[in-house]
Design a protein around this motif. Structure first.
Motif, PDB file in Angstrom:
ATOM      1  N   ILE A 207       0.844  -1.275   0.024  1.00 14.15           N
ATOM      2  CA  ILE A 207      -0.043  -0.147  -0.065  1.00 14.15           C
ATOM      3  C   ILE A 207       0.837   1.107   0.028  1.00 14.15           C
ATOM      4  O   ILE A 207       0.451   2.563  -0.082  1.00 14.15           O
ATOM      5  CB  ILE A 207      -0.794   0.048   1.354  1.00 14.15           C
ATOM      6  CG1 ILE A 207      -0.210   0.181   2.593  1.00 14.15           C
ATOM      7  CG2 ILE A 207      -1.695  -1.234   1.201  1.00 14.15           C
ATOM      8  CD1 ILE A 207      -0.973   0.551   3.667  1.00 14.15           C
ATOM      9  N   GLN A 248      -8.469   1.563  -1.995  1.00 12.81           N
ATOM     10  CA  GLN A 248      -7.034   1.406  -1.164  1.00 12.81           C
ATOM     11  C   GLN A 248      -6.513   3.002  -1.239  1.00 12.81           C
ATOM     12  O   GLN A 248      -6.084   3.618  -0.550  1.00 12.81           O
ATOM     13  CB  GLN A 248      -6.193   0.117  -1.805  1.00 12.81           C
ATOM     14  CG  GLN A 248      -4.814   0.311  -1.057  1.00 12.81           C
ATOM     15  CD  GLN A 248      -4.397  -1.003  -1.463  1.00 12.81           C
ATOM     16  OE1 GLN A 248      -4.974  -2.179  -0.945  1.00 12.81           O
ATOM     17  NE2 GLN A 248      -3.368  -1.018  -1.891  1.00 12.81           N
ATOM     18  N   GLU A 249      -6.630   3.350  -2.783  1.00  8.75           N
ATOM     19  CA  GLU A 249      -5.992   4.537  -3.231  1.00  8.75           C
ATOM     20  C   GLU A 249      -6.533   5.917  -2.424  1.00  8.75           C
ATOM     21  O   GLU A 249      -5.914   6.629  -2.146  1.00  8.75           O
ATOM     22  CB  GLU A 249      -5.705   4.828  -4.623  1.00  8.75           C
ATOM     23  CG  GLU A 249      -6.969   4.957  -5.320  1.00  8.75           C
ATOM     24  CD  GLU A 249      -7.675   3.655  -5.737  1.00  8.75           C
ATOM     25  OE1 GLU A 249      -8.361   3.439  -6.709  1.00  8.75           O
ATOM     26  OE2 GLU A 249      -7.253   2.580  -5.179  1.00  8.75           O
ATOM     27  N   TYR A 252      -5.993   4.935   1.982  1.00  6.89           N
ATOM     28  CA  TYR A 252      -4.334   4.996   2.489  1.00  6.89           C
ATOM     29  C   TYR A 252      -3.995   6.486   1.765  1.00  6.89           C
ATOM     30  O   TYR A 252      -3.222   6.481   0.610  1.00  6.89           O
ATOM     31  CB  TYR A 252      -3.686   3.874   2.254  1.00  6.89           C
ATOM     32  CG  TYR A 252      -4.171   2.916   3.028  1.00  6.89           C
ATOM     33  CD1 TYR A 252      -4.193   2.881   4.284  1.00  6.89           C
ATOM     34  CD2 TYR A 252      -4.200   1.548   2.313  1.00  6.89           C
ATOM     35  CE1 TYR A 252      -5.009   1.858   4.916  1.00  6.89           C
ATOM     36  CE2 TYR A 252      -4.553   0.531   2.818  1.00  6.89           C
ATOM     37  CZ  TYR A 252      -5.221   0.691   4.297  1.00  6.89           C
ATOM     38  OH  TYR A 252      -5.428  -0.452   4.968  1.00  6.89           O
ATOM     39  N   ASN A 287     -11.160  -1.182   3.807  1.00  9.11           N
ATOM     40  CA  ASN A 287     -10.449  -1.281   2.472  1.00  9.11           C
ATOM     41  C   ASN A 287     -11.140  -2.014   1.417  1.00  9.11           C
ATOM     42  O   ASN A 287     -10.910  -3.255   1.683  1.00  9.11           O
ATOM     43  CB  ASN A 287      -8.901  -1.771   2.799  1.00  9.11           C
ATOM     44  CG  ASN A 287      -8.102  -1.888   1.574  1.00  9.11           C
ATOM     45  OD1 ASN A 287      -8.831  -1.594   0.463  1.00  9.11           O
ATOM     46  ND2 ASN A 287      -6.930  -2.152   1.601  1.00  9.11           N
TER      47      ASN A 287
END
Length: 381
Positions: A207, A248-249, A252, A287
Motif C-alpha cells: 500500500i 485502497q488509493e 491510504y 479497505n
C-alpha cells in the motif's frame, strides 16, 4: 476477571511488556467477560452509542429486501438463504422478512434464515425480533462455525460488520514501518512501537506508494480468512457488504495521515481507544479493494461497488416515498418516511459516507441486476 484486568495481565505477562493494538482491540470489543459487544447493553439507536442506516427507518430494510428478492429470482434457488452477519438487534432482518412476506410470498415460504452474531446479547435480541415467524432460523456465534455446518445458495448481507474487525495499526517512521503496541503506564494505557511481523510488513509494502513520514494506517489481516469461510458457506449467490470505507488509493491517502480509527460513546466521537475501555465502540474504515481482491481469490466476482445513495436510488428507494397532505412532522408517518429516505441518500451524510459492495459467485456473476444499470465507479467522492 474484568476485561480491563485481563488486558493489564496480558501486557504484564508478555515478554515485550506490551501487546499489539490488534489484540487490545479484540479484547476491548469481544472479550467474553465484558467486551463492548458482548455486554448486555444497548448500543444502537437513540439510547445507545451510534446510529446505523438500519436504525433510521424500516424503509432501508424494505429496499434491501427488494434487492434480495431480485437476487433470489435471478438465482432460481429452491431453498434461498438469507444470511445476515453482525445483525445487532435484528431489526434489519425483521424488516426485510416483513417486506418479503408482503411482496414476495412464494420466496418467503421457501426461505432459510441464518444469523451469525458474536454477541450473546444480540443473538437473544435477534431471536426475539424474529419470533413472530415460524421460519427455519439457524444461529451461529461465528462465520467459521457457520461455514463448517452450512452449504447454501443465497445472499450474505452485512451492514457495518467489517468496520468492527480488530485491526493492526502501523506508523511510518525513520526506521520504516512499525506496528503500534499497547503498554501500561501506571493505571493507564499508552502506545509504543515495535517491528512489524512479516505478514503485516508485506501488506504495508503493497500500500505504500510514497506515503509521508508519520502516516498511520489500519490493516484488517483477517479478510482473506473471512472470504475463505464465505466461499465454503455459499456455493452460489451474492455477498452484499455495506460499510464505511474506500478503495485502497483513497483510504491510504496523505489526507488521512492519522488513520481512520474512531470511537463512539453516547453519540460522541473521539479517537482515543484507551479511555472508557469496553464502554465504547472502536471502528476503522474498510479497505474495499482488499475485500474485492480476497473475494476474487475465493471465486467471488465484483458485481457492483458504489456509494450508498447511488445503490439505494437505483434499487428503488425513491419509489417508496409517499404523497401526503400532512402538516404535523411529529405525528405524520408519511413525513417521517420521506425524511428518512432523504437522510439515507443525502450525499453529505449517510448516502455519501457508506459504500456498497456486491460480489457474486457462480452463474449469478453473469446476470445483471437493477442496481447495476448505468454503473460507473461511485467509490470516489
Amino acid at each position: 476477571m474484568t476485561t480491563i484486568s485481563r488486558i493489564y495481565k496480558e501486557i504484564e505477562d508478555h515478554p515485550e511488556g506490551a501487546i499489539p493494538f490488534v489484540r487490545f482491540m479484540e479484547l476491548a470489543l469481544y472479550d467474553e467477560e465484558g467486551g463492548y459487544y458482548t455486554k448486555s447493553s444497548q448500543k444502537i439507536g437513540k439510547e445507545g452509542d451510534f446510529f446505523t442506516s438500519a436504525s433510521v427507518h424500516p424503509v432501508f430494510a424494505e429496499t434491501l429486501a427488494d434487492v434480495v428478492a431480485e437476487m433470489w429470482e435471478a438465482g432460481k434457488w429452491r431453498a434461498p438463504a438469507l444470511v445476515e452477519i453482525g445483525g445487532g438487534t435484528g431489526s434489519l432482518c425483521k424488516g426485510m422478512l416483513a417486506r418479503l412476506q408482503e411482496n414476495s410470498p412464494k420466496l418467503f415460504d421457501s426461505i432459510q434464515v441464518v444469523l451469525i452474531e458474536a454477541s450473546p446479547y444480540h443473538r437473544e435480541l435477534q431471536k426475539q425480533a424474529l419470533a413472530k415467524w415460524a421460519l427455519p432460523v439457524r444461529a451461529y456465534a461465528s462465520l467459521e462455525e457457520a461455514a463448517k455446518s452450512e452449504s447454501l445458495e443465497g445472499v450474505v448481507l452485512s451492514n457495518e460488520w467489517f468496520d468492527a474487525f480488530p485491526v493492526h495499526i502501523a506508523e511510518k517512521t525513520e526506521k520504516g514501518w512499525q506496528e503500534v503496541w499497547v503498554a501500561k503506564n501506571g493505571d493507564s494505557l499508552e502506545e509504543c512501537l515495535r517491528e512489524t511481523a512479516p505478514a503485516l510488513a508485506d501488506y504495508l509494502a503493497g500500500i505504500d506508494n510514497g506515503l509521508p513520514m508519520g502516516m498511520r494506517v489500519e490493516a484488517n489481516m483477517k479478510i482473506g480468512e473471512t472470504f475463505a469461510c464465505l466461499s465454503r458457506l455459499i456455493r452460489s449467490g451474492y455477498v452484499l457488504t455495506i460499510d464505511y470505507g474506500d478503495l485502497q488509493e483513497e483510504l491510504y491517502h496523505p489526507s488521512r495521515k492519522r488513520g481512520t480509527l474512531m470511537c463512539y460513546h453516547r453519540h460522541q466521537a473521539d479517537d482515543n481507544p484507551y479511555e472508557r475501555v469496553c464502554e465504547k465502540d472502536i471502528t476503522a474504515h474498510v479497505n474495499f479493494s482488499a475485500l474485492i481482491r480476497a473475494g476474487e481469490q475465493e471465486g467471488f466476482q465484483k458485481a457492483a461497488y458504489m456509494r450508498q445513495d447511488q445503490f439505494l436510488i437505483r434499487s428503488g428507494i425513491l419509489e417508496k416515498a409517499v404523497n401526503h397532505t400532512d402538516r404535523d412532522p411529529f405525528t405524520s408517518q408519511a413525513m417521517k418516511r420521506n425524511r428518512a429516505i432523504q437522510q439515507l441518500i443525502y450525499p453529505g451524510g449517510l448516502g455519501g459516507m457508506f459504500r456498497v459492495l456486491v460480489q457474486a459467485k457462480g452463474e449469478e456473476a453473469s446476470r445483471r441486476l437493477r442496481f447495476q444499470n448505468g454503473e460507473r465507479n461511485w467509490g470516489k467522492r
